[in-house]
Design an enzyme around this catalytic site. Structure first.
Site, PDB file in Angstrom:
ATOM      1  N   VAL A 244     -10.858   6.605  -6.105  1.00 33.75           N
ATOM      2  CA  VAL A 244     -11.402   6.043  -7.355  1.00 33.75           C
ATOM      3  C   VAL A 244     -12.779   5.401  -7.175  1.00 33.75           C
ATOM      4  CG1 VAL A 244      -9.090   5.679  -8.326  1.00 33.75           C
ATOM      5  CG2 VAL A 244     -10.226   3.785  -7.136  1.00 33.75           C
TER       6      VAL A 244
ATOM      7  N   TYR B   7      -9.079 -10.594  -5.726  1.00 28.37           N
ATOM      8  CA  TYR B   7      -8.015  -9.809  -6.368  1.00 28.37           C
ATOM      9  C   TYR B   7      -7.755 -10.326  -7.785  1.00 28.37           C
ATOM     10  CZ  TYR B   7      -3.447  -7.512  -7.004  1.00 28.37           C
ATOM     11  OH  TYR B   7      -2.393  -6.762  -7.484  1.00 28.37           O
TER      12      TYR B   7
HETATM   13  N1  NAD Z   1       3.597  -4.601  -5.894  1.00 28.15           N
HETATM   14  C1  NAD Z   1       3.320  -5.672  -6.610  1.00 28.15           C
HETATM   15  O1  NAD Z   1       4.015  -6.714  -6.501  1.00 28.15           O
HETATM   16  C2  NAD Z   1       2.176  -5.667  -7.603  1.00 28.15           C
HETATM   17  C3  NAD Z   1       2.032  -6.780  -8.419  1.00 28.15           C
HETATM   18  C4  NAD Z   1       1.000  -6.787  -9.335  1.00 28.15           C
HETATM   19  C5  NAD Z   1       0.139  -5.712  -9.454  1.00 28.15           C
HETATM   20  N2  NAD Z   1       0.301  -4.629  -8.625  1.00 28.15           N
HETATM   21  C6  NAD Z   1      -0.638  -3.527  -8.797  1.00 28.15           C
HETATM   22  O2  NAD Z   1       0.064  -2.323  -8.931  1.00 28.15           O
HETATM   23  C7  NAD Z   1      -0.732  -1.234  -8.441  1.00 28.15           C
HETATM   24  C8  NAD Z   1       0.082  -0.424  -7.453  1.00 28.15           C
HETATM   25  O3  NAD Z   1       0.429  -1.263  -6.380  1.00 28.15           O
HETATM   26  P1  NAD Z   1       1.631  -0.994  -5.365  1.00 28.15           P
HETATM   27  O4  NAD Z   1       2.358  -2.262  -5.249  1.00 28.15           O
HETATM   28  O5  NAD Z   1       2.349   0.253  -5.700  1.00 28.15           O
HETATM   29  O6  NAD Z   1       0.752  -0.868  -4.042  1.00 28.15           O
HETATM   30  P2  NAD Z   1       0.691   0.214  -2.876  1.00 28.15           P
HETATM   31  O7  NAD Z   1      -0.208  -0.360  -1.869  1.00 28.15           O
HETATM   32  O8  NAD Z   1       2.055   0.600  -2.496  1.00 28.15           O
HETATM   33  O9  NAD Z   1       0.000   1.447  -3.615  1.00 28.15           O
HETATM   34  C9  NAD Z   1      -1.360   1.446  -3.964  1.00 28.15           C
HETATM   35  C10 NAD Z   1      -1.844   2.873  -3.925  1.00 28.15           C
HETATM   36  O10 NAD Z   1      -3.235   2.879  -4.265  1.00 28.15           O
HETATM   37  C11 NAD Z   1      -3.873   3.788  -3.396  1.00 28.15           C
HETATM   38  N3  NAD Z   1      -5.297   3.513  -3.266  1.00 28.15           N
HETATM   39  C12 NAD Z   1      -5.901   2.497  -2.607  1.00 28.15           C
HETATM   40  N4  NAD Z   1      -7.237   2.620  -2.658  1.00 28.15           N
HETATM   41  C13 NAD Z   1      -7.491   3.742  -3.371  1.00 28.15           C
HETATM   42  C14 NAD Z   1      -8.676   4.405  -3.763  1.00 28.15           C
HETATM   43  N5  NAD Z   1      -9.900   3.963  -3.407  1.00 28.15           N
HETATM   44  N6  NAD Z   1      -8.565   5.533  -4.504  1.00 28.15           N
HETATM   45  C15 NAD Z   1      -7.357   6.021  -4.862  1.00 28.15           C
HETATM   46  N7  NAD Z   1      -6.196   5.448  -4.501  1.00 28.15           N
HETATM   47  C16 NAD Z   1      -6.263   4.318  -3.760  1.00 28.15           C
HETATM   48  C17 NAD Z   1      -3.147   3.634  -2.058  1.00 28.15           C
HETATM   49  O11 NAD Z   1      -3.386   4.734  -1.189  1.00 28.15           O
HETATM   50  C18 NAD Z   1      -1.714   3.487  -2.519  1.00 28.15           C
HETATM   51  O12 NAD Z   1      -1.057   4.724  -2.599  1.00 28.15           O
HETATM   52  C19 NAD Z   1      -1.975  -1.868  -7.831  1.00 28.15           C
HETATM   53  O13 NAD Z   1      -3.046  -1.794  -8.748  1.00 28.15           O
HETATM   54  C20 NAD Z   1      -1.566  -3.310  -7.624  1.00 28.15           C
HETATM   55  O14 NAD Z   1      -2.656  -4.186  -7.622  1.00 28.15           O
HETATM   56  C21 NAD Z   1       1.289  -4.593  -7.695  1.00 28.15           C
END
Ligand code: NAD
Length: 244
Positions: free
Chosen positions: A63, A152
């Site tokens: 991205v 963040y």
């Molecule tokens: N897990 C939580 O508790 C939580 C809470 C709030 C928000 N979120 C948000 O949810 C979303 C997903 O998080 P998750 O928990 O599944 O995390 P995760 O780390 O398991 O997954 C994140 C994914 O994003 C991909 N990614 C990272 N940089 C990238 C880039 N430059 N281009 C394309 N893909 C990229 C990674 O390879 C990974 O597959 C994120 O935006 C995160 O901030 C997660």
């Protein structure tokens, strides 16, 4: 809810919340472009979708790479004619000390600028088609503060601002733009954050850590026509954490 005939693109879909969203949208009938920083990484998601009889293709799409985003958009629209649904899920998380200035750019680049650029590129086609659903994954970190996570929290707060702004700009083009704000969801990112799951579970009204499917269900609703009169909203899916 039925997404038969729709085409969706999900960023960061090789695991965690993105994988659950891709699987859910495919279950509802959408063709899904499963994208992440590596194409091979997406193959697990693809095989889970195909095992359920769904249709999906894997793409490397970073991205932060405009040319890569445009290329994937072109291939998807050539193959499936359009993009109806965009789920902006890709994200990174890191802690930072107050004096640490090295992580600001990277976190904002992926979590905020990347999401904005992907949205703009895909939305241009949605405008031409007069139809689109954009669902941005923000975080409850945008709604509450937490220590050592200023970049963040700032990026995620930016996502909520972008969501509202784009919703106003695109509403008359048949495009809905909403955000989902997850609480603590059991994924590799949560493990990296190292939160005390026992303490969190005791505190949150629903008395459990969220699962990626909890977020995928909300994303699916905001991707369907049942939510047509909802735009510019941020839906917290957090077991009630932010109402306390
Ligand atoms: N897990 C939580 O508790 C939580 C809470 C709030 C928000 N979120 C948000 O949810 C979303 C997903 O998080 P998750 O928990 O599944 O995390 P995760 O780390 O398991 O997954 C994140 C994914 O994003 C991909 N990614 C990272 N940089 C990238 C880039 N430059 N281009 C394309 N893909 C990229 C990674 O390879 C990974 O597959 C994120 O935006 C995160 O901030 C997660």
């Amino acid at each position: 809810m039925d997404l038969t005939g729709k085409v969706a693109i999900v960023t960061g879909a090789q695991r965690g919340i993105g994988q659950a969203c891709a699987i859910k949208l495919a279950q509802l009938g959408a063709k899904v472009a499963v994208t992440d920083i590596s194409e091979e990484g997406c193959l697990e998601t693809i095989s889970k979708i195909k095992d359920n009889g769904g249709e999906a293709k894997a793409f490397k799409m970073d991205v932060t790479d405009i040319d890569n985003i445009k290329e994937v958009k072109n291939v998807v629209t050539k193959e499936w004619k359009k993009i109806d649904i965009l789920v902006n899920n890709a994200g990174i998380f890191d802690y930072e000390e107050l004096e640490d200035m090295t992580k600001i750019d990277k976190i904002l680049e992926v979590d905020l600028k990347g999401l904005m650029v992907v949205s703009k590129i895909i939305a241009l086609d949605m405008v031409k088609n007069g139809y689109g659903k954009i669902v941005n994954i923000t975080s409850i970190a945008a709604l509450i503060g937490s220590p050592k996570t200023a970049s963040y929290c700032t990026a995620k707060a930016g996502v909520t601002g972008f969501t509202r702004s784009l919703a106003v700009e695109l509403g008359s083009n048949g495009i809905n733009v909403n955000a989902v704000a997850p609480g603590a969801i059991e994924t590799p990112m949560l493990a990296q954050a190292g939160i005390d799951e026992k303490a969190f579970t005791a505190m949150v009204p629903k008395k459990r850590i969220g699962q990626p499917e909890d977020i995928a269900n909300a994303v699916a609703f905001l991707s369907c026509d049942e939510s047509d009169y909802i735009t510019g909203q941020v839906l917290a899916v957090d077991g009630g954490y932010t109402i306390m």
